[in-house]
Design a protein around this motif. Structure first.
Motif, PDB file in Angstrom:
ATOM      1  N   ALA A  42       0.833  -1.211   0.000  1.00  0.00           N
ATOM      2  CA  ALA A  42       0.000   0.000   0.000  1.00  0.00           C
ATOM      3  C   ALA A  42       0.863   1.256   0.000  1.00  0.00           C
ATOM      4  O   ALA A  42       0.596   2.209  -0.739  1.00  0.00           O
ATOM      5  CB  ALA A  42      -0.940  -0.009   1.207  1.00  0.00           C
ATOM      6  N   LEU A  43       1.893   1.271   0.817  1.00  0.00           N
ATOM      7  CA  LEU A  43       2.788   2.431   0.856  1.00  0.00           C
ATOM      8  C   LEU A  43       3.504   2.635  -0.478  1.00  0.00           C
ATOM      9  O   LEU A  43       3.639   3.766  -0.956  1.00  0.00           O
ATOM     10  CB  LEU A  43       3.820   2.277   1.984  1.00  0.00           C
ATOM     11  N   GLU A  47       2.485   6.056  -1.874  1.00  0.00           N
ATOM     12  CA  GLU A  47       3.515   7.051  -1.573  1.00  0.00           C
ATOM     13  C   GLU A  47       4.637   7.119  -2.607  1.00  0.00           C
ATOM     14  O   GLU A  47       5.099   8.206  -2.939  1.00  0.00           O
ATOM     15  CB  GLU A  47       4.114   6.787  -0.188  1.00  0.00           C
ATOM     16  N   VAL A  48       5.074   5.986  -3.110  1.00  0.00           N
ATOM     17  CA  VAL A  48       6.177   5.983  -4.081  1.00  0.00           C
ATOM     18  C   VAL A  48       5.642   6.260  -5.483  1.00  0.00           C
ATOM     19  O   VAL A  48       6.142   7.140  -6.185  1.00  0.00           O
ATOM     20  CB  VAL A  48       6.971   4.657  -4.026  1.00  0.00           C
ATOM     21  N   LEU A  49       4.611   5.506  -5.881  1.00  0.00           N
ATOM     22  CA  LEU A  49       4.051   5.698  -7.217  1.00  0.00           C
ATOM     23  C   LEU A  49       3.075   6.865  -7.292  1.00  0.00           C
ATOM     24  O   LEU A  49       2.709   7.301  -8.376  1.00  0.00           O
ATOM     25  CB  LEU A  49       3.347   4.421  -7.686  1.00  0.00           C
ATOM     26  N   LYS A  50       2.616   7.338  -6.128  1.00  0.00           N
ATOM     27  CA  LYS A  50       1.662   8.460  -6.053  1.00  0.00           C
ATOM     28  C   LYS A  50       0.328   8.130  -6.726  1.00  0.00           C
ATOM     29  O   LYS A  50      -0.315   8.983  -7.334  1.00  0.00           O
ATOM     30  CB  LYS A  50       2.250   9.736  -6.666  1.00  0.00           C
ATOM     31  N   LYS A  77       3.103  -0.530 -13.245  1.00  0.00           N
ATOM     32  CA  LYS A  77       3.991  -0.337 -12.092  1.00  0.00           C
ATOM     33  C   LYS A  77       3.360  -0.904 -10.820  1.00  0.00           C
ATOM     34  O   LYS A  77       4.025  -1.564 -10.018  1.00  0.00           O
ATOM     35  CB  LYS A  77       4.296   1.151 -11.909  1.00  0.00           C
ATOM     36  N   ALA A  78       2.076  -0.634 -10.634  1.00  0.00           N
ATOM     37  CA  ALA A  78       1.387  -1.144  -9.450  1.00  0.00           C
ATOM     38  C   ALA A  78       1.319  -2.668  -9.470  1.00  0.00           C
ATOM     39  O   ALA A  78       1.411  -3.312  -8.420  1.00  0.00           O
ATOM     40  CB  ALA A  78      -0.023  -0.545  -9.367  1.00  0.00           C
ATOM     41  N   GLN A  79       1.183  -3.240 -10.662  1.00  0.00           N
ATOM     42  CA  GLN A  79       1.155  -4.703 -10.802  1.00  0.00           C
ATOM     43  C   GLN A  79       2.434  -5.336 -10.247  1.00  0.00           C
ATOM     44  O   GLN A  79       2.371  -6.382  -9.604  1.00  0.00           O
ATOM     45  CB  GLN A  79       1.016  -5.103 -12.269  1.00  0.00           C
ATOM     46  N   ILE A  80       3.555  -4.713 -10.482  1.00  0.00           N
ATOM     47  CA  ILE A  80       4.824  -5.252  -9.978  1.00  0.00           C
ATOM     48  C   ILE A  80       4.803  -5.314  -8.457  1.00  0.00           C
ATOM     49  O   ILE A  80       5.185  -6.319  -7.852  1.00  0.00           O
ATOM     50  CB  ILE A  80       6.008  -4.411 -10.490  1.00  0.00           C
TER      51      ILE A  80
END
Length: 100
Positions: A42-43, A47-50, A77-80
Motif C-alpha cells: 500500500a505504501l 507514496e512511491v508511485l503516487k 507499475k502497481a502490478q509489480i
C-alpha cells in the motif's frame, strides 16, 4: 486465521483484502509478516508511485483497490508491487498454511 483475497480483472491484480488475525502462537510472527507485506504494498503504490487507491485499514482488516481510471503505465507499475506482495503471501502460506 487471516484470509487474503487477491482481486483480479483483465489487466491483472488490481487489489486485495486481508481479514482477521492469524492466531499463531506467541508473538504472532505470521500476522506481522502478512501486515508488513500488505502495508508495504500500500505504501509503495500510494507514496512511491503516487497512485491514490481506495484504501481502508482497521485493526484486523485491510482493503486496497487501484482506481478504475488508472493509466496503463501506472497500472503496470502497481502490478509489480502487488504481484511481489502476492508472491510473499504465497511463500508464507506454504509454510504456515493453517494460519493464512
Amino acid at each position: 486465521m487471516t484470509h487474503v483475497t487477491l482481486i483480479r480483472d483483465r489487466s491483472g491484480l488490481v487489489g486485495f483484502e486481508a481479514k482477521g488475525h492469524t492466531g499463531y502462537a506467541g508473538s504472532d510472527i505470521v500476522c506481522s509478516a502478512v501486515s508488513a507485506l500488505t502495508q508495504t504494498a500500500a505504501l509503495g503504490i500510494n507514496e512511491v508511485l503516487k497512485i491514490q487507491t481506495a484504501l481502508d485499514i482497521t485493526e484486523a482488516n485491510m482493503y486496497l483497490m487501484l482506481p478504475a481510471d488508472i493509466s496503463d503505465q501506472d497500472c503496470g507499475k502497481a502490478q509489480i508491487i502487488l504481484e511481489t506482495m502476492a508472491l510473499g503471501l504465497r511463500s508464507i502460506a506454504a509454510t504456515y498454511g493453517d494460519y493464512i
